[in-house]
Design an enzyme around this catalytic site. Structure first.
Site, PDB file in Angstrom:
ATOM      1  N   GLN A 237       0.834  -1.203   0.000  1.00 51.32           N
ATOM      2  CA  GLN A 237       0.000   0.000   0.000  1.00 51.32           C
ATOM      3  C   GLN A 237       0.868   1.252   0.000  1.00 51.32           C
ATOM      4  OE1 GLN A 237      -2.718  -1.884   3.299  1.00 51.32           O
ATOM      5  NE2 GLN A 237      -3.546   0.132   2.887  1.00 51.32           N
TER       6      GLN A 237
ATOM      7  N   GLU B 170      -0.084  -1.995   4.546  1.00 52.71           N
ATOM      8  CA  GLU B 170       0.360  -0.595   4.696  1.00 52.71           C
ATOM      9  C   GLU B 170       1.835  -0.565   5.085  1.00 52.71           C
ATOM     10  OE1 GLU B 170      -2.216   2.060   6.904  1.00 52.71           O
ATOM     11  OE2 GLU B 170      -0.635   3.540   7.139  1.00 52.71           O
TER      12      GLU B 170
ATOM     13  N   ARG C  42      -5.482   7.187  16.901  1.00 56.07           N
ATOM     14  CA  ARG C  42      -6.806   7.238  16.256  1.00 56.07           C
ATOM     15  C   ARG C  42      -7.881   6.667  17.188  1.00 56.07           C
ATOM     16  NH1 ARG C  42      -9.215   8.451  11.324  1.00 56.07           N
ATOM     17  NH2 ARG C  42      -7.258   9.106  10.377  1.00 56.07           N
TER      18      ARG C  42
ATOM     19  N   ARG D 257      -8.416  -1.690   8.614  1.00 51.27           N
ATOM     20  CA  ARG D 257      -9.587  -0.831   8.366  1.00 51.27           C
ATOM     21  C   ARG D 257     -10.184  -0.221   9.643  1.00 51.27           C
ATOM     22  NH1 ARG D 257     -13.720  -2.890   3.774  1.00 51.27           N
ATOM     23  NH2 ARG D 257     -14.340  -0.856   2.976  1.00 51.27           N
TER      24      ARG D 257
ATOM     25  N   THR E  85      -3.576  11.161  10.749  1.00 51.75           N
ATOM     26  CA  THR E  85      -3.335  11.956  11.962  1.00 51.75           C
ATOM     27  C   THR E  85      -1.866  12.378  12.036  1.00 51.75           C
ATOM     28  OG1 THR E  85      -2.977   9.930  13.213  1.00 51.75           O
ATOM     29  CG2 THR E  85      -5.199  10.840  13.216  1.00 51.75           C
TER      30      THR E  85
ATOM     31  N   ALA F  68      -5.811   5.559   5.498  1.00 45.80           N
ATOM     32  CA  ALA F  68      -6.551   6.616   6.174  1.00 45.80           C
ATOM     33  C   ALA F  68      -7.734   7.103   5.325  1.00 45.80           C
ATOM     34  CB  ALA F  68      -5.630   7.776   6.548  1.00 45.80           C
TER      35      ALA F  68
ATOM     36  N   GLU G  15     -13.006   3.301   5.025  1.00 44.18           N
ATOM     37  CA  GLU G  15     -12.987   2.661   6.347  1.00 44.18           C
ATOM     38  C   GLU G  15     -14.285   2.805   7.155  1.00 44.18           C
ATOM     39  OE1 GLU G  15      -9.187   4.854   7.069  1.00 44.18           O
ATOM     40  OE2 GLU G  15      -8.746   3.109   8.294  1.00 44.18           O
TER      41      GLU G  15
HETATM   42  N1  MTE Z   1     -11.679  -2.142  -0.258  1.00 44.88           N
HETATM   43  C1  MTE Z   1     -11.162  -3.222  -0.883  1.00 44.88           C
HETATM   44  N2  MTE Z   1     -11.904  -3.830  -1.825  1.00 44.88           N
HETATM   45  N3  MTE Z   1      -9.919  -3.709  -0.589  1.00 44.88           N
HETATM   46  C2  MTE Z   1      -9.142  -3.122   0.390  1.00 44.88           C
HETATM   47  O1  MTE Z   1      -8.017  -3.573   0.639  1.00 44.88           O
HETATM   48  N4  MTE Z   1      -8.969  -1.325   2.074  1.00 44.88           N
HETATM   49  C3  MTE Z   1      -9.707  -0.408   2.959  1.00 44.88           C
HETATM   50  C4  MTE Z   1     -10.682   0.437   2.133  1.00 44.88           C
HETATM   51  N5  MTE Z   1     -11.480  -0.401   1.271  1.00 44.88           N
HETATM   52  C5  MTE Z   1      -9.667  -1.971   1.083  1.00 44.88           C
HETATM   53  C6  MTE Z   1     -10.954  -1.503   0.695  1.00 44.88           C
HETATM   54  C7  MTE Z   1      -8.851   0.488   3.718  1.00 44.88           C
HETATM   55  S1  MTE Z   1      -8.192  -0.065   5.158  1.00 44.88           S
HETATM   56  C8  MTE Z   1      -8.605   1.768   3.304  1.00 44.88           C
HETATM   57  S2  MTE Z   1      -7.664   2.821   4.240  1.00 44.88           S
HETATM   58  C9  MTE Z   1      -9.140   2.305   2.042  1.00 44.88           C
HETATM   59  O2  MTE Z   1      -9.903   1.339   1.332  1.00 44.88           O
HETATM   60  C10 MTE Z   1      -7.993   2.790   1.181  1.00 44.88           C
HETATM   61  O3  MTE Z   1      -8.385   3.225  -0.059  1.00 44.88           O
HETATM   62  P1  MTE Z   1      -9.044   4.660  -0.387  1.00 44.88           P
HETATM   63  O4  MTE Z   1      -8.459   5.661   0.546  1.00 44.88           O
HETATM   64  O5  MTE Z   1      -8.649   4.874  -1.789  1.00 44.88           O
HETATM   65  O6  MTE Z   1     -10.506   4.490  -0.201  1.00 44.88           O
HETATM   66  N1  HPA Z   2      -4.434   6.042   9.117  1.00 41.29           N
HETATM   67  C1  HPA Z   2      -3.738   5.131   8.435  1.00 41.29           C
HETATM   68  N2  HPA Z   2      -2.432   5.095   8.415  1.00 41.29           N
HETATM   69  C2  HPA Z   2      -1.768   6.013   9.113  1.00 41.29           C
HETATM   70  C3  HPA Z   2      -2.431   7.005   9.844  1.00 41.29           C
HETATM   71  C4  HPA Z   2      -3.844   7.013   9.849  1.00 41.29           C
HETATM   72  O1  HPA Z   2      -4.491   7.857  10.483  1.00 41.29           O
HETATM   73  N3  HPA Z   2      -1.499   7.771  10.442  1.00 41.29           N
HETATM   74  C5  HPA Z   2      -0.314   7.244  10.082  1.00 41.29           C
HETATM   75  N4  HPA Z   2      -0.464   6.184   9.283  1.00 41.29           N
HETATM   76 MO1  MOS Z   3      -6.438   1.588   5.916  1.00 41.47          MO
HETATM   77  S1  MOS Z   3      -6.310   0.615   7.734  1.00 41.47           S
HETATM   78  O1  MOS Z   3      -5.880   3.102   6.603  1.00 41.47           O
HETATM   79  O2  MOS Z   3      -5.081   0.895   5.145  1.00 41.47           O
END
Ligand code: MTE
Ligand code: HPA
Ligand code: MOS
Length: 779
Positions: A195, A230, A308, A340, A440, A509, A720
């Site tokens: 990621q 991540e 968080r 998530r 954050t 995030a 999330e």
């Molecule tokens: N959706 C799918 N299909 N697969 C994933 O791995 N990760 C989640 C969410 N939705 C995820 C998902 C998490 S933890 C995050 S932080 C966000 O997607 C990241 O992507 P975005 O910020 O582009 O929405």
């Molecule tokens: N979310 C996800 N990843 C992060 C964050 C957060 O708020 N801060 C630092 N890494």
């Molecule tokens: Mo999502 S837990 O911030 O990859």
């Protein structure tokens, strides 16, 4: 504004054409890599001998920590995580040696020939043990508003308690994988499922002892990550890079599912102690939280995750006096990591447990207590860390969802059902979510893009974000097309590549669309500025008397035209060769940094978030009180996605997030044995939700007329927040359990509410009732 399109990889996903790491073409020289890991939770490595393994058939390299040319260090924040164990192992699953051979079978055969002696040491495997041994990771932290202690003394009612929330496995469908390909000299290319490719690039460079200019990291797509990649996608990337560097051959590592589950970190377990003071109508007056998390063996993102949790233990409620004390504990388990919600679910679960208890104590409907405590629109709208809750949609959503879910009528029906059924009980609950959007860690809130327009009028978008199934690339394609006024099929989003967009943050995030979308828009704005000049000059060559000015140029419907003289127009594709003839650059970078955020970490006060996401759910369940089995009858969700860029994708995210949360709340139980071995290391012992577990009646709606002034095109991230809507299901189960005792007694409950937890809780209520009854008789 945006024409609706399916996920850009939808067809490839279903035909199997979508390329994941294991699908990448391998050359005849490609080797298979294998990670040999620790069987001990904590042990000293006394001695080892790799000579037999090195001489085994087909083996090209066997590496230990001594063979690392650069730093043996991979901690993303704190340098406390070795790439390969050196002298000591601190959890079962920690990488100790790497093997590269022609085949996986040869790797496995060689592994058996490794001779290693361990001297087991005392291990710590629970938060309780870590607390007892004072095995704390870093200093404790507090956030505080008002004087909770004083408020408890005057509060009419006070409840105290403890809540345990469980770990959880990410269960991405594509297990951790990486292919490293050595190039000329120091060059190395790594194709992996990270990621955060920029961080992967840094760590690969550091373990190899080379510079970042020589390391390329590319991620086409990830088969699910959910936070589990991540930071922990870095490990497998570094291992494959080390083997490729040592053998000068491409090396691919793909973790076997069980190994992935054993080796990688999970959601942080929390042990939360709380105290809450409230008045006769259920208004919260003061809350004190003591949050304890299980970091595992290394720091990883544990402090940011705890932060968080501290920011989200208010969930959607105004608490005038609040004290949050947080401690992160070190144990001999794999280093727990982002998942998530990133600590948000753990914090919110504790607050929702409080609200539920307040309602039972006062014999009121919990939904009413929730409404009473929501952040206000004008007053009582500042969080315990000093950020004002702006554009608060909680009240609006509550009214709409209470109506659309027919909450009042169903609450009544549930009570009637329970009165007439002894062994089956129903429960219903409404829970809200308010989730802060931004990293954050403030500096991480920046993104970059590189947009290339080719002279046939097609567009290639590069940006720093990762596609992991969430539909980010589809939204980037839509944003670029909308900005350039062209159809989406002219636009393609490239694999994410560190040589195209450097120094990026993780896609995490929930900020992927907001930040990368704004960076893409910045690039297209620059390009449109250049093209407008070129097109104006092109028009003016033909009609110099009434000149077109660049400001009057518009981009719509695949054409570029003068808004004052609409007969002056040229097709987008036709215009691009003209630009090249005029020596106008059709490539631009774009950049974005989130404005208006910042906070004082030491004081725990400020504006960490650009805005809040809101959601709300009503869930109804049926519990079989003789087995503890739970059936999800109906869930209604109302979610605020702003002006959704792609409603189908957003609804998919909401459904998926909620169901993933239901797993955490119900069946997903992680167990280690007393030696720190993971007992739930495959789908036969670890139960994630399946299609059968989706509520029989599942209604997901987006809030209408909900423009968000603080993100690209008025949209709002989804990502999330829906995960935490699953708390409605958790508390609906508790409501059903509570019905066994006529809602008179507080049931014992934890998260996940597995069949076992539900059944034990019911048995306890029943025996308490029996005791109560027999006492009555004997009086
Ligand atoms: N959706 C799918 N299909 N697969 C994933 O791995 N990760 C989640 C969410 N939705 C995820 C998902 C998490 S933890 C995050 S932080 C966000 O997607 C990241 O992507 P975005 O910020 O582009 O929405
Ligand atoms: N979310 C996800 N990843 C992060 C964050 C957060 O708020 N801060 C630092 N890494
Ligand atoms: Mo999502 S837990 O911030 O990859």
């Amino acid at each position: 504004m945006h024409p609706q399109i399916p996920h850009e990889s939808a067809v490839h996903h279903v035909t199997g054409e979508a390329l994941y790491i294991d699908d990448l073409p391998s050359s005849p020289t490609t080797l298979t890599g294998r990670v040999v890991y620790s069987p001990h939770a904590h042990a000293r490595i006394v001695s080892y001998d790799l000579s037999k393994a090195k001489n085994a058939h087909g083996v090209v390299a066997v590496l230990s920590a001594n063979d690392i040319p650069g730093h043996n260090e991979m901690g993303p924040v704190v340098k406390d995580e070795p790439c390969l164990a050196d002298g000591v192992v601190t959890f079962v699953g920690q990488a100790v040696f790497l093997i590269a051979a022609k085949s996986d079978a040869e790797c496995r055969a060689a592994e058996k020939l490794i001779e290693i002696k361990y001297e087991p040491l005392k291990s710590i495997l629970s938060i309780e043990d870590a607390i007892a041994a004072n095995n704390i990771l870093g200093p404790e932290r507090t956030m505080q508003r008002g004087d909770a202690k004083a408020a408890f003394r005057t509060a009419p009612h006070v409840v105290e308690g403890e809540l345990r929330t469980g770990a959880a496995e990410h269960w991405y469908l594509e297990s951790q994988a990486s292919l490293a390909v050595p190039g000329e000299g120091q060059e190395i290319a790594v194709y992996c499922g990270s990621q955060n490719p920029s961080e992967t690039q840094t760590l690969v460079a550091e373990v190899l002892g080379v510079k970042k200019k020589d390391v390329l990291v590319e991620v086409r797509r990830i088969g699910g990550a959910f936070g589990g990649k991540e930071t922990q996608g870095n490990h497998v990337a570094c291992w494959s890079a080390l083997l490729a560097h040592a053998t000068r051959c491409p090396v691919k590592i793909r973790l076997f599912r069980d190994d992935d589950m054993i080796m990688t970190g999970k959601r942080h377990r929390f042990l939360t102690r709380y105290e809450a003071g409230f008045d006769d109508v259920g208004r919260l007056l003061a809350v004190r939280f003591e949050l304890n998390s299980d970091a595992g063996a290394a720091t990883d993102l544990s402090f940011a995750i705890m932060e968080r949790a501290m920011f989200h233990c208010d969930n959607a409620y105004f608490v005038p006096h609040m004290t949050v004390l947080a401690r992160v504990w070190k144990t001999n388990l794999p280093s727990n990591t982002a998942f998530r919600g990133f600590g948000g679910p753990q914090g919110m679960a504790a607050m929702e447990a409080i609200i539920d208890r307040v309602a039972r104590f006062l014999q009121k409907d919990p939904a009413e207590i929730r409404k009473t405590n929501f952040y206000g629109l004008e007053a009582s709208n500042v969080t315990h860390y000093g950020q004002t809750v702006e554009n608060n949609r909680l009240h609006l959503m509550f009214d709409q969802l209470m109506q659309s879910s027919e909450y009042a009528a169903r609450r009544k029906a549930v009570a009637e059902f329970n009165a007439s059924h002894e062994f089956y009980k129903k429960g219903i609950a409404l829970t809200p979510v308010k989730f802060g959007i931004s990293f954050t860690t403030t500096f991480l809130n920046q993104a970059g893009a590189l947009v290339n327009i080719y002279n046939d009028g097609t567009v290639l978008v590069n940006h720093g974000g990762i596609e992991m199934g969430q539909g980010l690339h589809t939204k980037m394609q839509q944003i670029a097309a909308a900005e350039l006024g062209i159809s989406v099929d002219r636009v393609r989003v490239n694999a994410t590549n560190t040589s195209k967009v450097p120094n990026t943050s993780a896609t995490a995030a929930s900020s992927g669309t907001d930040m990368n979308g704004a960076a893409v828009k910045n690039a297209t704005d620059i390009l449109k500025g250049r093209i407008a000049e070129g097109v104006a000059a092109f028009f003016n060559e033909k009609r110099p008397t009434v000149p077109t000015s660049a400001e009057d140029i518009r981009f719509e419907d695949d054409t570029i035209f003068d808004v004052r003289h609409t007969d002056r127009r040229i097709g987008f594709a036709e215009a691009m060769p003209q630009m090249v003839l005029r020596r106008i650059s059709l490539s631009s970078t774009g950049y974005f940094r989130t404005p208006g955020i910042g906070w004082d970490k030491a004081k725990g006060v400020g504006t960490p978030f650009r805005y809040y996401a809101f959601g709300m759910a009503v869930s109804e369940v049926l519990v079989d009180t003789l087995t503890g089995a739970v059936t999800l009858l109906r869930t209604d969700i109302l979610h605020d996605a702003g002006d959704s860029i792609n409603p189908a994708i957003d609804i998919g995210q909401i459904e998926g997030g909620y169901i993933q949360g239901v797993g955490w709340c119900t069946t997903e139980e992680i167990k280690w044995d007393r030696d720190g071995n993971l007992m739930t290391h495959s789908p036969d012992t670890y139960k994630i939700p399946t299609a059968k577990d989706v509520p029989a009646d599942f209604r997901v709606n987006l809030l209408e007329h909900a423009t968000n002034p603080n993100a690209i095109h008025g949209s709002k991230t989804v990502a999330e927040p829906p995960f935490m809507l699953s708390l409605s299901t958790w508390l609906a189960i508790k409501d059903a359990v509570s019905a066994v005792g006529g809602h008179a007694t507080e049931p014992e409950f934890s998260l996940p509410a597995t069949n076992e937890v539900v059944l034990l809780s019911i048995e306890k209520l029943r025996s308490q009732m029996k005791e109560g009854a027999s006492r009555k008789v004997s009086v």
